[in-house]
Design a protein around this motif. Structure first.
Motif, PDB file in Angstrom:
ATOM      1  N   UNK A  24       0.837  -1.197   0.000  1.00  0.00           N
ATOM      2  CA  UNK A  24       0.000   0.000   0.000  1.00  0.00           C
ATOM      3  C   UNK A  24       0.873   1.249   0.000  1.00  0.00           C
ATOM      4  N   UNK A  25       1.908   1.226   0.838  1.00  0.00           N
ATOM      5  CA  UNK A  25       2.820   2.365   0.897  1.00  0.00           C
ATOM      6  C   UNK A  25       3.501   2.590  -0.450  1.00  0.00           C
ATOM      7  N   UNK A  26       3.903   1.508  -1.104  1.00  0.00           N
ATOM      8  CA  UNK A  26       4.556   1.628  -2.412  1.00  0.00           C
ATOM      9  C   UNK A  26       3.618   2.301  -3.414  1.00  0.00           C
ATOM     10  N   UNK A  27       2.361   1.888  -3.427  1.00  0.00           N
ATOM     11  CA  UNK A  27       1.390   2.494  -4.339  1.00  0.00           C
ATOM     12  C   UNK A  27       1.207   3.979  -4.031  1.00  0.00           C
ATOM     13  N   UNK A  28       1.136   4.311  -2.757  1.00  0.00           N
ATOM     14  CA  UNK A  28       0.956   5.712  -2.373  1.00  0.00           C
ATOM     15  C   UNK A  28       2.157   6.554  -2.790  1.00  0.00           C
ATOM     16  N   UNK A  29       3.364   6.010  -2.671  1.00  0.00           N
ATOM     17  CA  UNK A  29       4.564   6.743  -3.074  1.00  0.00           C
ATOM     18  C   UNK A  29       4.566   6.974  -4.584  1.00  0.00           C
ATOM     19  N   UNK A  30       4.222   5.952  -5.345  1.00  0.00           N
ATOM     20  CA  UNK A  30       4.172   6.105  -6.817  1.00  0.00           C
ATOM     21  C   UNK A  30       3.183   7.206  -7.195  1.00  0.00           C
ATOM     22  N   UNK A  31       1.993   7.156  -6.610  1.00  0.00           N
ATOM     23  CA  UNK A  31       0.982   8.173  -6.913  1.00  0.00           C
ATOM     24  C   UNK A  31       1.452   9.548  -6.452  1.00  0.00           C
ATOM     25  N   UNK A  32       2.054   9.606  -5.272  1.00  0.00           N
ATOM     26  CA  UNK A  32       2.549  10.881  -4.741  1.00  0.00           C
ATOM     27  C   UNK A  32       3.612  11.505  -5.626  1.00  0.00           C
ATOM     28  N   UNK A  33       4.547  10.695  -6.109  1.00  0.00           N
ATOM     29  CA  UNK A  33       5.589  11.199  -7.000  1.00  0.00           C
ATOM     30  C   UNK A  33       4.978  11.704  -8.304  1.00  0.00           C
ATOM     31  N   UNK A  89       1.586  13.100 -14.415  1.00  0.00           N
ATOM     32  CA  UNK A  89       0.291  12.721 -14.991  1.00  0.00           C
ATOM     33  C   UNK A  89       0.253  11.259 -15.420  1.00  0.00           C
ATOM     34  N   UNK A  90       0.803  10.396 -14.576  1.00  0.00           N
ATOM     35  CA  UNK A  90       0.776   8.968 -14.879  1.00  0.00           C
ATOM     36  C   UNK A  90      -0.662   8.455 -14.821  1.00  0.00           C
ATOM     37  N   UNK A  91      -1.026   7.633 -15.792  1.00  0.00           N
ATOM     38  CA  UNK A  91      -2.349   7.013 -15.765  1.00  0.00           C
ATOM     39  C   UNK A  91      -2.356   5.904 -14.714  1.00  0.00           C
ATOM     40  N   UNK A  92      -3.547   5.462 -14.366  1.00  0.00           N
ATOM     41  CA  UNK A  92      -3.668   4.344 -13.427  1.00  0.00           C
ATOM     42  C   UNK A  92      -2.920   3.123 -13.971  1.00  0.00           C
ATOM     43  N   UNK A  93      -3.041   2.884 -15.269  1.00  0.00           N
ATOM     44  CA  UNK A  93      -2.356   1.732 -15.881  1.00  0.00           C
ATOM     45  C   UNK A  93      -0.836   1.880 -15.806  1.00  0.00           C
ATOM     46  N   UNK A  94      -0.333   3.107 -16.014  1.00  0.00           N
ATOM     47  CA  UNK A  94       1.108   3.355 -15.885  1.00  0.00           C
ATOM     48  C   UNK A  94       1.576   3.052 -14.463  1.00  0.00           C
ATOM     49  N   UNK A  95       0.808   3.522 -13.490  1.00  0.00           N
ATOM     50  CA  UNK A  95       1.181   3.309 -12.086  1.00  0.00           C
ATOM     51  C   UNK A  95       1.127   1.827 -11.728  1.00  0.00           C
ATOM     52  N   UNK A  96       0.126   1.108 -12.250  1.00  0.00           N
ATOM     53  CA  UNK A  96       0.038  -0.338 -12.008  1.00  0.00           C
ATOM     54  C   UNK A  96       1.277  -1.045 -12.552  1.00  0.00           C
ATOM     55  N   UNK A 148      -3.715  -1.801  -5.330  1.00  0.00           N
ATOM     56  CA  UNK A 148      -3.966  -0.619  -4.509  1.00  0.00           C
ATOM     57  C   UNK A 148      -4.233   0.638  -5.328  1.00  0.00           C
ATOM     58  N   UNK A 149      -4.023   0.574  -6.626  1.00  0.00           N
ATOM     59  CA  UNK A 149      -4.441   1.673  -7.496  1.00  0.00           C
ATOM     60  C   UNK A 149      -5.898   1.486  -7.893  1.00  0.00           C
ATOM     61  N   UNK A 150      -6.352   0.237  -7.916  1.00  0.00           N
ATOM     62  CA  UNK A 150      -7.730  -0.082  -8.287  1.00  0.00           C
ATOM     63  C   UNK A 150      -8.632   0.038  -7.078  1.00  0.00           C
ATOM     64  N   UNK A 151      -8.296  -0.711  -6.024  1.00  0.00           N
ATOM     65  CA  UNK A 151      -9.075  -0.686  -4.796  1.00  0.00           C
ATOM     66  C   UNK A 151     -10.433  -1.338  -4.959  1.00  0.00           C
ATOM     67  N   UNK A 152     -11.224  -1.272  -3.911  1.00  0.00           N
ATOM     68  CA  UNK A 152     -12.540  -1.885  -3.932  1.00  0.00           C
ATOM     69  C   UNK A 152     -12.435  -3.396  -3.878  1.00  0.00           C
ATOM     70  N   UNK A 153     -13.374  -4.061  -4.489  1.00  0.00           N
ATOM     71  CA  UNK A 153     -13.401  -5.515  -4.526  1.00  0.00           C
ATOM     72  C   UNK A 153     -12.982  -5.975  -5.911  1.00  0.00           C
ATOM     73  N   UNK A 174     -13.829   0.043   1.651  1.00  0.00           N
ATOM     74  CA  UNK A 174     -13.893   1.218   0.781  1.00  0.00           C
ATOM     75  C   UNK A 174     -13.909   0.762  -0.661  1.00  0.00           C
ATOM     76  N   UNK A 175     -14.371   1.625  -1.537  1.00  0.00           N
ATOM     77  CA  UNK A 175     -14.519   1.228  -2.947  1.00  0.00           C
ATOM     78  C   UNK A 175     -13.516   1.927  -3.863  1.00  0.00           C
ATOM     79  N   UNK A 176     -12.383   2.352  -3.316  1.00  0.00           N
ATOM     80  CA  UNK A 176     -11.396   3.053  -4.136  1.00  0.00           C
ATOM     81  C   UNK A 176      -9.985   2.673  -3.693  1.00  0.00           C
ATOM     82  N   UNK A 177      -9.046   2.971  -4.547  1.00  0.00           N
ATOM     83  CA  UNK A 177      -7.644   2.744  -4.233  1.00  0.00           C
ATOM     84  C   UNK A 177      -6.987   4.003  -3.704  1.00  0.00           C
ATOM     85  N   UNK A 178      -5.648   4.028  -3.753  1.00  0.00           N
ATOM     86  CA  UNK A 178      -4.916   5.185  -3.244  1.00  0.00           C
ATOM     87  C   UNK A 178      -5.168   6.425  -4.079  1.00  0.00           C
TER      88      UNK A 178
END
Length: 194
Positions: free
Chosen positions: A12-21, A28-35, A48-53, A190-194
């Protein structure tokens, strides 16, 4: 959240760092780029970029979004450390008779049948971990006594979760577990990712 708990905190922390950077440097990385970047760090990071179920397939990188489930979760981490390597080395799949029924679980999610979902959960790794650490079994029993619809060890352990429909029941369970375990939390899905 507790560390070394089998709850994917590092991922989770790794995903948050990628999004934060991406946001800090206006990448402007897309969700797919971050994945794609996240997958290089760990198989479960893309989730953790997708989130939810989601249904995770492959090594965890192939995600199919499912209906979101809304419920309360009690998480309890006993004060023990579990070696994931030990658990997998001692797992004897040929001796396990009760396996998860993924198709049935997906149907319960589709129809928002939390009760059947909770009672149908299976974690084959419990066959190893619970034998070594009886406290996991004790936590599961307390959760069920206090109204959990189902209770299961998370991953290879040691954390245990219980699924509750009512917040009041989750709070009562939390309070009982706090009598002898320091790290106990009540959360909701929750129904969302980071």
């Amino acid at each position: 959240m507790p560390v070394a708990a089998g709850l994917a905190g590092g991922s989770t922390n790794a995903a948050a760092v990628i999004k934060g950077i991406s946001e800090m440097y206006s990448l402007n990385l897309s969700k797919e780029d971050m994945k794609e970047i996240g997958l290089k760090l760990g198989a479960d990071v893309p989730f953790f970029f997708e989130g939810g179920t989601c249904l995770a397939e492959g090594i965890g990188e192939k995600l199919t979004k499912l209906n979101n489930i809304s419920c309360y979760i009690v998480l309890a981490k006993p004060p023990i450390n579990v070696s994931t390597k030990y658990v997998y080395q001692n797992l004897k799949l040929d001796e396990i008779t009760h396996h998860p029924d993924t198709k049935r679980i997906i149907d319960y999610i589709k129809y928002n049948d939390i009760k059947m979902l909770a009672t149908s959960m299976v974690n084959v790794l419990e066959n190893v971990t619970v034998k070594e650490y009886s406290v996991i079994y004790e936590i599961k029993n307390i959760m069920m006594e206090f109204g959990a619809l189902g209770s299961l060890m998370s991953g290879s352990g040691p954390s245990v979760f219980g699924i509750f429909e009512e917040r009041a029941d989750a709070i009562k369970c939390h309070n009982r577990l706090r009598d002898y375990i320091k790290e106990v939390f009540v959360v909701n899905t929750v129904d969302r990712g980071v």
